[in-house]
Motif scaffolding. Structure first.
Motif, PDB file in Angstrom:
ATOM      1  N   PRO A  31      53.323 130.436 118.901  1.00 19.79           N
ATOM      2  CA  PRO A  31      53.419 131.877 119.174  1.00 19.79           C
ATOM      3  C   PRO A  31      52.315 132.646 118.462  1.00 19.79           C
ATOM      4  N   ILE A  32      51.822 133.682 119.123  1.00 20.72           N
ATOM      5  CA  ILE A  32      50.785 134.535 118.550  1.00 20.72           C
ATOM      6  C   ILE A  32      51.392 135.911 118.317  1.00 20.72           C
ATOM      7  N   ALA A  33      51.290 136.404 117.094  1.00 22.87           N
ATOM      8  CA  ALA A  33      51.844 137.717 116.761  1.00 22.87           C
ATOM      9  C   ALA A  33      51.110 138.810 117.527  1.00 22.87           C
ATOM     10  N   VAL A  34      51.875 139.763 118.023  1.00 27.42           N
ATOM     11  CA  VAL A  34      51.319 140.917 118.730  1.00 27.42           C
ATOM     12  C   VAL A  34      51.555 142.140 117.850  1.00 27.42           C
ATOM     13  N   GLY A  35      50.494 142.842 117.565  1.00 27.27           N
ATOM     14  CA  GLY A  35      50.612 144.039 116.738  1.00 27.27           C
ATOM     15  C   GLY A  35      51.251 145.180 117.512  1.00 27.27           C
ATOM     16  N   PHE A  36      51.954 146.028 116.794  1.00 30.60           N
ATOM     17  CA  PHE A  36      52.560 147.195 117.431  1.00 30.60           C
ATOM     18  C   PHE A  36      52.533 148.373 116.472  1.00 30.60           C
ATOM     19  N   THR A  37      52.724 149.561 117.046  1.00 31.06           N
ATOM     20  CA  THR A  37      52.696 150.794 116.283  1.00 31.06           C
ATOM     21  C   THR A  37      54.038 151.496 116.423  1.00 31.06           C
ATOM     22  N   LEU A  38      54.621 151.879 115.298  1.00 22.60           N
ATOM     23  CA  LEU A  38      55.892 152.600 115.316  1.00 22.60           C
ATOM     24  C   LEU A  38      55.685 153.998 115.888  1.00 22.60           C
ATOM     25  N   ILE A  39      56.539 154.359 116.828  1.00 19.23           N
ATOM     26  CA  ILE A  39      56.555 155.718 117.355  1.00 19.23           C
ATOM     27  C   ILE A  39      57.707 156.499 116.740  1.00 19.23           C
ATOM     28  N   GLY A  40      58.881 155.877 116.669  1.00 18.21           N
ATOM     29  CA  GLY A  40      60.013 156.569 116.072  1.00 18.21           C
ATOM     30  C   GLY A  40      61.207 155.661 115.912  1.00 18.21           C
ATOM     31  N   ASP A  41      62.048 155.989 114.959  1.00 19.56           N
ATOM     32  CA  ASP A  41      63.315 155.277 114.780  1.00 19.56           C
ATOM     33  C   ASP A  41      64.305 156.228 114.131  1.00 19.56           C
ATOM     34  N   GLY A  42      65.553 155.910 114.246  1.00 11.82           N
ATOM     35  CA  GLY A  42      66.588 156.766 113.686  1.00 11.82           C
ATOM     36  C   GLY A  42      67.915 156.532 114.374  1.00 11.82           C
ATOM     37  N   GLU A  43      68.722 157.568 114.410  1.00  9.74           N
ATOM     38  CA  GLU A  43      70.064 157.477 114.988  1.00  9.74           C
ATOM     39  C   GLU A  43      70.327 158.681 115.878  1.00  9.74           C
ATOM     40  N   LEU A  44      70.660 158.416 117.116  1.00 11.90           N
ATOM     41  CA  LEU A  44      71.148 159.466 118.000  1.00 11.90           C
ATOM     42  C   LEU A  44      72.593 159.752 117.608  1.00 11.90           C
ATOM     43  N   MET A  45      73.138 160.848 118.062  1.00 11.95           N
ATOM     44  CA  MET A  45      74.508 161.221 117.717  1.00 11.95           C
ATOM     45  C   MET A  45      75.535 160.862 118.788  1.00 11.95           C
ATOM     46  N   GLY A  46      75.074 160.319 119.911  1.00  9.10           N
ATOM     47  CA  GLY A  46      76.012 159.868 120.928  1.00  9.10           C
ATOM     48  C   GLY A  46      76.240 160.844 122.056  1.00  9.10           C
ATOM     49  N   ASP A  47      75.965 162.113 121.850  1.00 10.97           N
ATOM     50  CA  ASP A  47      76.155 163.110 122.898  1.00 10.97           C
ATOM     51  C   ASP A  47      75.084 163.022 123.979  1.00 10.97           C
ATOM     52  N   GLU A  48      74.029 162.277 123.735  1.00 14.05           N
ATOM     53  CA  GLU A  48      72.915 162.186 124.667  1.00 14.05           C
ATOM     54  C   GLU A  48      73.249 161.338 125.896  1.00 14.05           C
ATOM     55  N   ASN A  49      74.347 160.580 125.830  1.00 17.15           N
ATOM     56  CA  ASN A  49      74.787 159.710 126.930  1.00 17.15           C
ATOM     57  C   ASN A  49      73.724 158.702 127.349  1.00 17.15           C
ATOM     58  N   ILE A  50      73.109 158.075 126.376  1.00 11.65           N
ATOM     59  CA  ILE A  50      72.134 157.022 126.641  1.00 11.65           C
ATOM     60  C   ILE A  50      72.844 155.685 126.483  1.00 11.65           C
ATOM     61  N   THR A  51      72.754 154.877 127.500  1.00 11.27           N
ATOM     62  CA  THR A  51      73.355 153.551 127.443  1.00 11.27           C
ATOM     63  C   THR A  51      72.517 152.674 126.519  1.00 11.27           C
ATOM     64  N   GLY A  52      73.179 151.884 125.690  1.00  9.54           N
ATOM     65  CA  GLY A  52      72.459 150.935 124.853  1.00  9.54           C
ATOM     66  C   GLY A  52      71.600 150.050 125.741  1.00  9.54           C
ATOM     67  N   SER A  53      70.316 149.945 125.415  1.00 15.26           N
ATOM     68  CA  SER A  53      69.431 149.194 126.296  1.00 15.26           C
ATOM     69  C   SER A  53      68.140 148.807 125.601  1.00 15.26           C
ATOM     70  N   ASN A  54      67.440 147.894 126.251  1.00 12.69           N
ATOM     71  CA  ASN A  54      66.097 147.480 125.855  1.00 12.69           C
ATOM     72  C   ASN A  54      65.167 147.931 126.973  1.00 12.69           C
ATOM     73  N   LEU A  55      64.199 148.765 126.648  1.00 12.96           N
ATOM     74  CA  LEU A  55      63.344 149.364 127.670  1.00 12.96           C
ATOM     75  C   LEU A  55      61.884 148.994 127.476  1.00 12.96           C
TER      76      LEU A  55
END
Length: 156
Positions: A31-55
């Motif tokens: 395997p070859i490591a692929v670099g990435f850049t953080l855009i954002g992380d945190g916690e939503l409050m649940g009212d956003e109605n976003i289904t848990g997913s990988n996008l």
């Protein structure tokens, strides 16, 4: 004596020049490591109605739709390191955990590797310790960008 030394040196030269053709230096399966850049992380409050997913987001319309949905009640995207993505050069990968009934959960993209012609995204979930539990709805997320590629993406 000169002939023996000359013959020995010639034999050593021939052996050292042998071809390793058919024996690659690497296995090709490493395997070859692929670099990435953080855009954002945190916690939503649940009212956003976003289904848990990988996008995997490869266009501006989908990216804007995700930001709009995330910002429905709180301006999460204002804390992103960047919001204008050049989709000709990058893709966005977002992992959004399921809605949790307490705090202290976390989701992280730990690594990305090019493994046999596919990108493997290693997603790590952590559960709260008893000291970190709060009684508030949370939905952890982690969003990064990677260089644009046509390789299929697999989440693990």
């Amino acid at each position: 004596m000169k002939k023996i030394m000359l013959t020995a040196m010639l034999a050593a030269f021939i052996v050292s020049c042998q071809s390793d053709e058919g024996q690659p230096l690497t296995s090709g399966n490493d395997p070859i490591a692929v670099g990435f850049t953080l855009i954002g992380d945190g916690e939503l409050m649940g009212d956003e109605n976003i289904t848990g997913s990988n996008l995997v987001i490869d266009n501006e319309a989908d990216w804007n739709a995700l930001k709009t949905q995330m910002d429905l009640f709180n301006p999460y995207s204002q804390y992103f390191t960047e919001t204008d993505i050049d989709f000709s050069a990058y893709k966005v990968i977002a992992v959004i955990d399921e809605l949790r009934t307490s705090g202290g959960y976390d989701i992280t993209i730990a690594s990305i590797t090019d493994n046999d012609g596919q990108l493997v995204v290693d997603v790590e979930n952590s559960n709260p310790t008893e000291a970190n539990v709060t009684t508030v709805m949370t939905q952890p997320f982690h969003i990064i960008k990677i260089p644009n590629t046509d390789l299929p993406v697999v989440f693990e």
